[in-house]
Motif scaffolding. Structure first.
Motif: not given
Ligand code: ASP
Length: 479
Positions: A209, A223-226, A77, A155, A90
């Motif tokens: 991501f 968001r959080g897509g990694s 990430s 990323e 991000t």
């Molecule tokens: N960096 C991105 C976020 O903050 C994706 C991730 O961390 O998975 O959402």
């Protein structure tokens, strides 16, 4: 670890040659020249933002990767928060892009982003400069490369740093994670491209991501897509295991904000996890489950800061008997119930469909629809419902001419989830007697058809009390 399995336990047929090299066990057919790696375990490891927030965290990650040579494909990430109140890279990138677009000063934000990476590079003593990359990024920002392009650079840059640190190839996600012209994720094209690209890479870093549309423009997941990228890589390389490293030791049986030191869940099925995630237990991005569900590839959620913790194994199926009848308890606040009452409703063909059509026309999804002989309730998200309340009431009057419509807000839903419940008698009985003893009034009960969960609706003010009562009866009482 190498799995010698077939190669050493039986004599290979004469047409096959087997040798051990630095790559592991290799095999080749007699007539061919190419040696291929065989019997080698493959693990895909994804590290979240807090695991890569500083050079100190990077070192922990490096130690984890080096501790097991099967950890071949690394999905990073962007650097996350180093402490409470810190800002994720991000978010800094989103800010910076908006500053550029809005004609505001952005040099300070860009410098701060650069400083985050420089600290990692210096702390790891790498011979690497991102100067050129930052020049390209700044130029592309002014050319309106898009918000997704901006966010993805977190990323991308972390991937470059990670590949340099580990001394393994960097594969840009833009080459291998595919979105279509409309921006929808394309799983078939992705699987094909990723599989082909990684076939010849024994090890690689693939940033999480983001991916690209056919015209090359960058597109991110939500968001959080990694987590999703990690799953896609695991599927494409037919990994034996997908390790998702974060800052918690997996799933807990209940929310630690409600229950002090809840018991960790050692094994959970994909279906159980989906139920609990939906009800607020968010350790993994929800969409990360779908690519792996039918592949038989387990996910192991681990803690970068306590690498010896076994974490939670998420599996398609297991005969591992859970220690407790229930696997976990999840819950969410903020629901409204819309109850429609009408005499002889049960005799009216199409009543339910007409009610639900009103919600559909308003663009609302529903959570549960408990019904009685002359009543029908629809549970919806309060936040989404409120602006459409009057439209729905008018729509229901027109659609089904009810005797009464009753609204109740500030409700909470609690899900008691567990594959073990199917075989057990009296689970529901125990839940409701525990709630009664704690003076919690139950507003709604819904047992999922799969007998995997029991959903209970309570007033918001009873939410914590209800969860504590259920936890006590199943976990503290060890049944
Ligand atoms: N960096 C991105 C976020 O903050 C994706 C991730 O961390 O998975 O959402």
């Amino acid at each position: 670890m190498l799995i010698y399995g077939y190669a050493l336990s039986v004599m290979p047929p004469p047409a096959l040659q087997v040798r051990q090299s630095s790559k592991g066990i290799e095999i080749r057919a007699n007539q061919k020249n190419d040696w291929e790696i065989g019997f080698v375990m493959k693990k895909v490891v994804k590290f979240g933002g807090s695991s890569l927030a500083s050079s100190e965290q990077f070192r922990k990650v490096g130690d984890i990767i080096h501790a097991d040579e099967d950890r071949r494909y690394v999905v990073p990430s962007a650097p996350g928060k180093r402490f409470g109140g810190d800002v994720k890279v991000t978010d800094m990138l989103y800010d910076c892009y908006h500053q550029v677009q809005g004609g505001a000063r952005y040099d300070k934000t860009l410098k701060n982003i650069q400083a985050r990476y420089q600290e990692i590079i210096d702390g790891l003593e790498l011979d690497l400069s991102l100067e050129n990359e930052f020049q390209i990024i700044e130029k592309r920002f002014t050319e309106e490369a898009g918000e997704d392009y901006a966010a993805s650079r977190g990323e991308y840059l972390n991937g470059i740093v990670m590949a340099n640190y580990l001394g393994i190839p960097f594969v840009d996600a833009a080459e291998v994670i595919c979105f279509d012209e409309e921006g929808s994720f394309d799983p078939i094209a992705t699987d094909k491209k990723l599989g082909a690209r990684l076939r010849d890479e024994e090890r690689a870093v693939i940033p999480g991501f983001y991916g690209a549309r056919p015209d090359g423009s960058i597109q991110t997941f939500s968001r959080g897509g990694s987590d999703i990228t990690g799953s896609l890589v695991a599927k494409a390389v037919h990994a034996d295991l997908y390790e998702n490293w974060t800052d918690v030791s997996g799933f807990l049986m209940a929310d630690p904000h409600v229950i002090k030191d809840p018991v960790p869940i050692s094994t959970i099925t994909y279906r159980e996890m989906r139920e609990l995630s939906y009800m607020g237990a968010s350790v993994l991005h929800e969409d990360a489950v779908f690519p792996l569900r039918r592949e038989g590839i387990p996910i192991n959620v681990r803690n970068t800061n306590i690498p010896d913790d076994p974490g939670t194994m998420i599996v398609e199926g297991t005969c591992n008997k859970p220690k407790y009848t229930i696997t976990g308890i999840g819950g969410k606040k903020g629901f409204v119930s819309v109850t429609i009452e009408k005499a002889m409703m049960n005799a009216e063909v199409g009543f339910g469909r007409r009610v639900l059509q009103v919600f559909e026309d308003a663009g609302l999804t529903f959570e549960h629809i408990p019904s009685g002989i002359d009543t029908f309730s629809v549970f919806v998200n309060q936040h989404e419902f409120e602006p459409k309340e009057q439209q729905i009431i008018a729509g229901l009057h027109r659609a089904v001419r009810p005797d009464l419509i009753e609204l109740e807000s500030d409700l909470a839903l609690i899900a008691v989830v567990g594959r073990g419940m199917k075989r057990m008698r009296g689970t529901a009985g125990r839940i409701f007697s525990a709630l009664a003893h704690s003076h919690v009034n139950v507003k709604m009960i819904d047992q999922g058809s799969s007998e995997l969960n029991i959903i209970i609706g309570v007033e918001k003010r009873d939410f914590e009390t209800a969860i504590k009562a259920i936890y006590r009866i199943f976990v503290d009482a060890q049944i």
